[in-house]
Design a protein around this motif. Structure first.
Motif, PDB file in Angstrom:
ATOM      1  N   MET A  87       0.832  -1.195   0.000  1.00  0.00           N
ATOM      2  CA  MET A  87       0.000   0.000   0.000  1.00  0.00           C
ATOM      3  C   MET A  87       0.867   1.245   0.000  1.00  0.00           C
ATOM      4  N   GLU A  88       1.271   1.684  -1.171  1.00  0.00           N
ATOM      5  CA  GLU A  88       2.079   2.899  -1.276  1.00  0.00           C
ATOM      6  C   GLU A  88       1.413   3.836  -2.268  1.00  0.00           C
ATOM      7  N   PRO A  89       0.362   4.473  -1.828  1.00  0.00           N
ATOM      8  CA  PRO A  89      -0.447   5.256  -2.767  1.00  0.00           C
ATOM      9  C   PRO A  89       0.308   6.414  -3.394  1.00  0.00           C
ATOM     10  N   GLU A  90       1.269   6.954  -2.660  1.00  0.00           N
ATOM     11  CA  GLU A  90       1.977   8.113  -3.215  1.00  0.00           C
ATOM     12  C   GLU A  90       2.907   7.686  -4.345  1.00  0.00           C
ATOM     13  N   ALA A  91       3.490   6.467  -4.188  1.00  0.00           N
ATOM     14  CA  ALA A  91       4.428   6.003  -5.205  1.00  0.00           C
ATOM     15  C   ALA A  91       3.708   5.707  -6.527  1.00  0.00           C
ATOM     16  N   MET A  92       2.490   5.213  -6.436  1.00  0.00           N
ATOM     17  CA  MET A  92       1.739   4.860  -7.633  1.00  0.00           C
ATOM     18  C   MET A  92       0.373   5.527  -7.555  1.00  0.00           C
ATOM     19  N   PRO A  93       0.288   6.777  -8.033  1.00  0.00           N
ATOM     20  CA  PRO A  93      -0.993   7.479  -7.888  1.00  0.00           C
ATOM     21  C   PRO A  93      -2.115   6.708  -8.569  1.00  0.00           C
ATOM     22  N   ARG A  94      -3.224   6.647  -7.873  1.00  0.00           N
ATOM     23  CA  ARG A  94      -4.376   5.957  -8.443  1.00  0.00           C
ATOM     24  C   ARG A  94      -4.964   6.799  -9.574  1.00  0.00           C
ATOM     25  N   PRO A  95      -5.642   6.140 -10.517  1.00  0.00           N
ATOM     26  CA  PRO A  95      -6.389   6.912 -11.499  1.00  0.00           C
ATOM     27  C   PRO A  95      -7.394   7.784 -10.756  1.00  0.00           C
ATOM     28  N   ALA A  96      -7.572   8.994 -11.210  1.00  0.00           N
ATOM     29  CA  ALA A  96      -8.508   9.893 -10.537  1.00  0.00           C
ATOM     30  C   ALA A  96      -9.355  10.625 -11.569  1.00  0.00           C
ATOM     31  N   ALA A  97     -10.556  10.949 -11.131  1.00  0.00           N
ATOM     32  CA  ALA A  97     -11.474  11.658 -12.020  1.00  0.00           C
ATOM     33  C   ALA A  97     -12.238  12.674 -11.206  1.00  0.00           C
ATOM     34  N   LEU A  98     -12.997  13.487 -11.874  1.00  0.00           N
ATOM     35  CA  LEU A  98     -13.858  14.451 -11.191  1.00  0.00           C
ATOM     36  C   LEU A  98     -15.308  14.146 -11.539  1.00  0.00           C
ATOM     37  N   ILE A  99     -16.163  14.205 -10.534  1.00  0.00           N
ATOM     38  CA  ILE A  99     -17.603  14.184 -10.781  1.00  0.00           C
ATOM     39  C   ILE A  99     -18.216  15.375 -10.058  1.00  0.00           C
ATOM     40  N   ASP A 100     -19.389  15.779 -10.504  1.00  0.00           N
ATOM     41  CA  ASP A 100     -20.090  16.838  -9.774  1.00  0.00           C
ATOM     42  C   ASP A 100     -21.251  16.198  -9.001  1.00  0.00           C
TER      43      ASP A 100
ATOM     44  N   ASP B 176     -17.383  19.887  -6.541  1.00  0.00           N
ATOM     45  CA  ASP B 176     -17.019  18.649  -7.233  1.00  0.00           C
ATOM     46  C   ASP B 176     -16.511  17.623  -6.234  1.00  0.00           C
ATOM     47  N   PHE B 177     -16.304  16.442  -6.782  1.00  0.00           N
ATOM     48  CA  PHE B 177     -15.712  15.374  -5.977  1.00  0.00           C
ATOM     49  C   PHE B 177     -14.581  14.749  -6.776  1.00  0.00           C
ATOM     50  N   LEU B 178     -13.401  14.753  -6.185  1.00  0.00           N
ATOM     51  CA  LEU B 178     -12.304  14.011  -6.793  1.00  0.00           C
ATOM     52  C   LEU B 178     -12.546  12.539  -6.487  1.00  0.00           C
ATOM     53  N   VAL B 179     -12.499  11.711  -7.514  1.00  0.00           N
ATOM     54  CA  VAL B 179     -12.769  10.280  -7.335  1.00  0.00           C
ATOM     55  C   VAL B 179     -11.487   9.505  -7.569  1.00  0.00           C
ATOM     56  N   GLU B 180     -11.061   8.753  -6.572  1.00  0.00           N
ATOM     57  CA  GLU B 180      -9.926   7.848  -6.740  1.00  0.00           C
ATOM     58  C   GLU B 180     -10.468   6.434  -6.844  1.00  0.00           C
ATOM     59  N   VAL B 181      -9.839   5.657  -7.681  1.00  0.00           N
ATOM     60  CA  VAL B 181     -10.299   4.291  -7.919  1.00  0.00           C
ATOM     61  C   VAL B 181      -9.460   3.331  -7.088  1.00  0.00           C
ATOM     62  N   GLY B 182     -10.128   2.451  -6.347  1.00  0.00           N
ATOM     63  CA  GLY B 182      -9.408   1.519  -5.482  1.00  0.00           C
ATOM     64  C   GLY B 182      -9.548   0.066  -5.873  1.00  0.00           C
ATOM     65  N   SER B 183     -10.377  -0.211  -6.877  1.00  0.00           N
ATOM     66  CA  SER B 183     -10.569  -1.617  -7.263  1.00  0.00           C
ATOM     67  C   SER B 183     -11.082  -1.664  -8.694  1.00  0.00           C
ATOM     68  N   ALA B 184     -11.055  -2.859  -9.263  1.00  0.00           N
ATOM     69  CA  ALA B 184     -11.583  -3.032 -10.620  1.00  0.00           C
ATOM     70  C   ALA B 184     -13.078  -2.736 -10.649  1.00  0.00           C
ATOM     71  N   ALA B 185     -13.764  -3.153  -9.590  1.00  0.00           N
ATOM     72  CA  ALA B 185     -15.204  -2.880  -9.537  1.00  0.00           C
ATOM     73  C   ALA B 185     -15.451  -1.376  -9.480  1.00  0.00           C
ATOM     74  N   GLY B 186     -14.579  -0.686  -8.754  1.00  0.00           N
ATOM     75  CA  GLY B 186     -14.700   0.767  -8.677  1.00  0.00           C
ATOM     76  C   GLY B 186     -14.454   1.417 -10.030  1.00  0.00           C
ATOM     77  N   ALA B 187     -13.440   0.924 -10.733  1.00  0.00           N
ATOM     78  CA  ALA B 187     -13.124   1.475 -12.058  1.00  0.00           C
ATOM     79  C   ALA B 187     -14.297   1.263 -13.006  1.00  0.00           C
ATOM     80  N   ALA B 188     -14.889   0.073 -12.941  1.00  0.00           N
ATOM     81  CA  ALA B 188     -16.012  -0.231 -13.834  1.00  0.00           C
ATOM     82  C   ALA B 188     -17.201   0.672 -13.532  1.00  0.00           C
TER      83      ALA B 188
END
Lengths: 261, 381
Positions: free
Chosen positions: B1-14, B199-211
């Motif tokens: 668990m090194e989130p800073e080393a490998m930034p997660r994909p992120a998106a914005l939603i309103d 807005d909300f910054l959305v970070e993805v934590g799993s494949a289900a989350g990405a989907a």
């Protein structure tokens, strides 16, 4: 194998309002099951047929407030294999135990036109102060589901699953938001469970209808009530209701006794 | 668990994107649960839409005190944690373990029908993610897996929210459990709210989350959005209401069972059990057996229990922990010390619920500090 005979049940009333024995009639859906499992031999509230003893189980409602009743409970005990007391009157003396804090003759003189006809004791006491009791079911009034649990346990020869912890535990299980933390004085933390946290579910503080829980830390609770702005007189009144004579509640009410009314 | 080393994909939603998230989860068959205002508190319950979220509300929490207050903005997640935790869904307060029926053929035992429900939790805080991870170790690790918990946990979809507000009794920074959600979620939101945007910054934590994110109207998050989100979390971290010194805490508590502070807290403790019920990691239960009047049916029911009851430590002839002192000491020492021996981490996530929801405001951080201040014999680990 022959059909086992149904155990004979008697329901007795002493000084009380009848509310607890009505809980048995209030069972409605389960009442037929009760009647199938138990021979309701003596229950004047429900039937004029009064079967003679002895009884396998006696449910006793009410407290002892007269010399006559003090004698009568001994007879009931002698004719009962098991004796279970139901409700705050039978287990703690009830609201009528307020007389224990005053002179009963004053009450009699104030209430009755001809006080000389009234023969009463100076105190209201629980059944356990007079005869051995096999189980005490708390509440003002009792919870009918708990009464069914006591009857089912008696029939199965097991211990009733009746918890003696605080109301808070059933309040939290129910998902209620704690009213005391939101500023409403509540007796729940020192009160015996059984009602299902009825009042807090409706955003009211607990009134202590089931009497003291197993380890009531009443002094600690009273201190917090004071910091919520509750006057000593009100604290005294809160502990002096249906379970006024229960040891822990009596002591705490007396600790707030020396204040101006 | 090194989130800073490998930034997660992120998106914005309103906000519409957030509503779409709730709709998409419901559409996939989830029972969506989230925060809402009820009974003058922010509780977790069934959530149909963003209109039910506690927009513009926050809370003031202190030891034994909780009050809702209006915010001067319309933040949807502008509060810390309320009286409920997700425990009540994953580890329900009352659960039937089996029923038995007797007829002419004999005795038949039945396990309850497995629940079809799949939970989606919206608004899970970092401390709560850690609490869920702790209960996972209790119920899922080792040889005896709790099947009901395992099923509920496996199916759960978790939408975390990074905290934008620290509560008055929060100390997740001390416990290293927040305020940023690092792991254990499908999606994590950070609310970005100012005069120009909501807005909300959305970070993805799993494949289900990405989907799921793919089903929502969203746009890519830029570096400025990430920085804004990091600022929100950093500000929250700097505003913790409480602090707990954890250095050497295990030895401190385990070496001082006779410290006079235990007598002091026993004078205040109600032994009501509220702290254990409010705690998101306390997992103890009792089982009750009930038989019916006819003797033909029986059931075994499991219910939340508390180490503050006498029955909890009842053995033949009596309860082991008779005194309030013994019971409070057991709870706190287990939570902060022997939990580490048992499960490898502290049992405390610093959410502050035991402090806020104690009717007399006993503060676990204050008790620990008092023992540390005057302990005669505590050693460095």
């Amino acid at each position: 194998m022959s059909e086992p005979s149904r155990p004979r049940l008697a329901v007795w009333k002493f000084a009380s309002c009848d509310g607890c024995q009505l809980s048995l009639l209030d069972c409605e859906d389960e009442l037929l099951s009760v009647a199938e499992a138990i021979d309701i031999a003596y229950f004047p509230e429900a039937s004029s047929a009064m079967g003679e003893g002895p009884y396998e189980l006696s449910l006793v409602e009410g407290s002892i407030t007269t010399a006559h009743d003090a004698e009568r409970i001994r007879e009931v005990r002698a004719r009962s294999r098991h004796l279970v007391t139901i409700g705050a009157c039978a287990t703690a003396g009830g609201i009528q135990a307020l007389r224990n804090f005053a002179d009963v003759d004053d009450f009699v003189a104030a209430v009755y036109a001809s006080p000389e006809y009234i023969a009463t004791l100076a105190t209201s006491t629980p059944i356990s102060a007079h005869v051995p009791v096999d189980f005490e079911l708390r509440g003002c009034p009792i919870n009918k589901l708990q009464l069914l649990e006591v009857l089912s346990a008696f029939l199965a020869g097991r211990r009733p699953a009746i918890a003696a912890h605080s109301v808070c535990i059933e309040c939290k299980r129910r998902g209620n938001v704690c009213v005391m933390v939101q500023g409403t004085p509540c007796l729940g933390p020192v009160t015996h469970a059984g009602c299902g946290a009825l009042c807090p579910a409706y955003r009211r503080g607990c009134y202590g209808c089931y009497g003291p829980m197993e380890t009531p830390q009443t002094a600690a609770l009273a201190r917090e009530w004071q910091s919520l702005g509750v006057a000593p007189r009100e604290i005294r009144h809160a502990f002096r209701s249906f379970n006024a004579a229960a040891e822990a509640f009596r002591e705490e009410s007396e600790a707030h006794d020396d204040q101006a009314p | 668990m090194e989130p800073e080393a490998m930034p997660r994909p992120a998106a914005l939603i309103d906000r519409q994107g957030l509503q779409a998230l709730i709709d998409a989860l419901a559409d996939e068959g989830y029972r969506v649960l989230g925060p809402m205002r009820r009974d003058d508190a922010i509780v977790y319950d069934d959530l149909a839409g963003i209109d039910e979220l506690p927009a513009g509300w926050t809370e003031r929490q202190e030891a034994g005190r909780y009050r809702l207050e209006r915010r001067d903005d319309a933040a949807l997640f502008g509060y810390a944690v309320g009286p409920h935790s997700w425990k009540r869904f994953l580890h329900p307060p009352v659960e039937t373990l089996w029923t038995a029926h007797r007829d002419e053929h004999g005795l038949t035992f039945r396990a309850p029908e497995p629940a079809e429900e799949r939970f989606a939790f919206l608004g899970v805080r970092a401390c709560e993610l850690h609490a869920i991870a702790i209960q996972d170790r209790v119920f899922l690790d080792g040889p005896y897996v709790d099947a009901g918990y395992a099923a509920r946990r496996r199916e759960a979809f978790i939408v975390a929210v990074n905290c934008g507000e620290a509560g008055g009794t929060c100390f997740c920074v001390s416990m290293q459990t927040g305020p940023r959600a690092e792991a254990g979620f499908d999606l994590a939101l950070t609310e970005l709210l100012d005069a120009e945007r909501h807005d909300f910054l959305v970070e993805v934590g799993s494949a289900a989350g990405a989907a799921l994110l793919e089903r929502l109207p969203h746009r890519p998050a830029g570096e400025a959005d990430r920085e804004a989100a990091a600022t929100v979390v950093a500000r929250t971290a700097s505003r913790m209401g409480r602090r707990l010194e954890t250095d050497g805490l295990k030895a401190l508590l385990q070496d001082n069972p006779e410290h006079p502070r235990w007598d002091d807290v026993a004078e205040r403790c109600l032994t009501c059990g509220n702290c254990t019920m409010a705690c998101p990691t306390c997992f103890c239960t009792t089982v009750e057996d009930h038989s019916d009047l006819s003797g033909t049916s029986a059931e075994r029911v499991r219910q939340w229990d508390s180490c503050f009851t006498l029955d909890f430590s009842y053995l033949h002839a009596g309860s082991v922990r008779q005194t309030p002192r013994g019971r409070y000491r057991q709870w706190m020492t287990h939570k902060l010390a022997s939990w580490i021996d048992q499960f490898g981490t502290s049992g405390c996530v610093g959410c502050g619920r035991c402090i806020t929801w104690c009717p007399v405001g006993i503060d676990i951080t204050e008790e620990a500090a008092a023992i540390r201040a005057t302990a005669p014999d505590w050693r460095d680990d």
